[in-house]
Structure formats: structure tokens, C-alpha cells
Scaffold this motif. Structure first.
Motif, mmCIF file in Angstrom:
data_model
loop_
_atom_site.group_PDB
_atom_site.id
_atom_site.type_symbol
_atom_site.label_atom_id
_atom_site.label_comp_id
_atom_site.label_asym_id
_atom_site.label_seq_id
_atom_site.Cartn_x
_atom_site.Cartn_y
_atom_site.Cartn_z
ATOM 1 N N UNK A 80 77.287 18.220 22.743
ATOM 2 C CA UNK A 80 76.775 19.578 22.546
ATOM 3 C C UNK A 80 77.182 20.126 21.175
ATOM 4 N N UNK A 81 78.414 19.858 20.760
ATOM 5 C CA UNK A 81 78.857 20.310 19.442
ATOM 6 C C UNK A 81 78.094 19.596 18.321
ATOM 7 N N UNK A 82 77.881 18.302 18.482
ATOM 8 C CA UNK A 82 77.165 17.538 17.458
ATOM 9 C C UNK A 82 75.704 17.982 17.365
ATOM 10 N N UNK A 83 75.096 18.281 18.509
ATOM 11 C CA UNK A 83 73.697 18.724 18.500
ATOM 12 C C UNK A 83 73.535 20.117 17.902
ATOM 13 N N UNK A 84 74.562 20.942 18.041
ATOM 14 C CA UNK A 84 74.454 22.305 17.525
ATOM 15 C C UNK A 84 74.861 22.414 16.059
ATOM 16 N N UNK A 85 75.415 21.339 15.497
ATOM 17 C CA UNK A 85 75.922 21.393 14.123
ATOM 18 C C UNK A 85 75.731 20.031 13.469
#
Length: 171
Positions: A80-85
Motif C-alpha cells: 500500500x505504501x509503495x502504490x501510494x508513493x
């Protein structure tokens, strides 16, 4: 310089042109390049906090009584962090780091994930031949697969399930 870069990102500009950052920050281009020799170095600096959050989550997952549940929670958190940034994703997948702090955070992350994997292996719930770096690379592959499609959150969950199933020991 970091404030200006964050403002650019917040405004939807993820190009992070070092010359533009210098101009907007009111400093010389040489000053920016001394601190950030390239765009990736700037992404590393901008991702430090997010990386620390990931390390903290990995430690919590390693302490979870259910190692498999901890691994699943960690992978979901990281994805989720990688997809959002996209910048964070680039730093996560990079084989080399510009900043010593980034290298240290990756080492901490790999250490916590290795501890989690050791526990999961003892429980017999993951393969014996998978290492922490493998998990990071596989997760980056899932992130790429989600981004190359329509970024549907349901696909992300399916891909995570496929990854977890692939981490299980052969039957």
C-alpha cells in the motif's frame, strides 16, 4: 529543499527536477547537487520517514505470534505504501543506495524480515529457500504488476495472495 520537493509532490508534480527545486528553494543548483547528486538521492531523502514506518511494521510483524499473519500484514502494509508513493517504491526496489541512512534502514528492514522468515520456517509455513531480499524483490514485482494494470485494489489483494501462496513450502 526538501520542503520545496514535498510541495511539488503535493501539487502533483513528481518530476522532481533538481534545477527547478534549486530555483524554487532560492538556492544555487550546486547546493542542491551537493546534497542530492541525483533524483534518486532526493527520493531517498523524501522516503526516510516512510522507510522507518516500514521497518517498524516489520519489527511488529516479526514479534507477531502468528508468523504467517505477520508476514501477510507486513506485505500488505509495504504494498500500500509503495502504490501510494512511486518514489518510495523506487527506493525500495533499488539495488544500490546513495544515502547511508537508506542503506542502514534497508539493512534493518532485511534483519526484521529475516527474523520473521526464520520464525515462519520453524512453523513450516514458508519455503526454506526464500530470504528477506527475495521477499522485497517479489513485493516490488507485485507493486509493478498492480501499477501496470488499472491499479485496482482487488487485484493487489489477489496478487498478494498469489505471492503468499508461492512462499509456502512445496506440497
Amino acid at each position: 529543499m526538501l520542503r520545496v520537493a514535498r510541495e511539488q509532490l503535493a501539487a502533483g508534480d513528481d518530476s522532481l527536477q533538481l534545477n527547478a527545486i534549486a530555483r524554487l528553494a532560492g538556492v544555487g543548483v550546486g547546493t542542491v547537487y551537493r546534497h542530492f547528486p541525483n533524483r534518486h538521492a532526493l527520493w531517498e531523502a523524501l522516503s526516510t520517514e516512510r522507510f522507518q514506518d516500514l521497518v517498524d511494521e516489520a519489527r511488529a510483524a516479526a514479534a507477531d505470534e502468528d508468523a504467517l499473519a505477520g508476514l501477510h500484514r507486513l506485505l500488505r502494509f509495504a504494498l500500500l505504501h509503495a502504490l501510494s508513493d512511486a518514489g518510495f517504491a523506487a527506493v525500495l526496489e533499488s539495488a544500490s543506495d546513495t544515502d547511508a541512512q537508506t542503506a542502514a534502514l534497508k539493512a534493518e528492514l532485511d534483519g526484521a524480515v529475516a527474523q520473521l522468515l526464520d520464525r515462519a520456517r520453524l512453523d513450516g509455513v514458508i519455503r526454506r529457500d526464500v530470504e528477506a531480499d527475495d521477499v522485497r524483490r517479489l513485493l516490488c514485482g507485485v507493486e509493478h504488476a498492480v501499477r501496470s494494470g488499472d491499479s485496482d485494489p482487488a487485484r493487489a489483494e489477489i496478487y498478494l495472495d498469489v505471492l503468499l501462496e508461492g512462499l509456502r513450502p512445496p506440497r
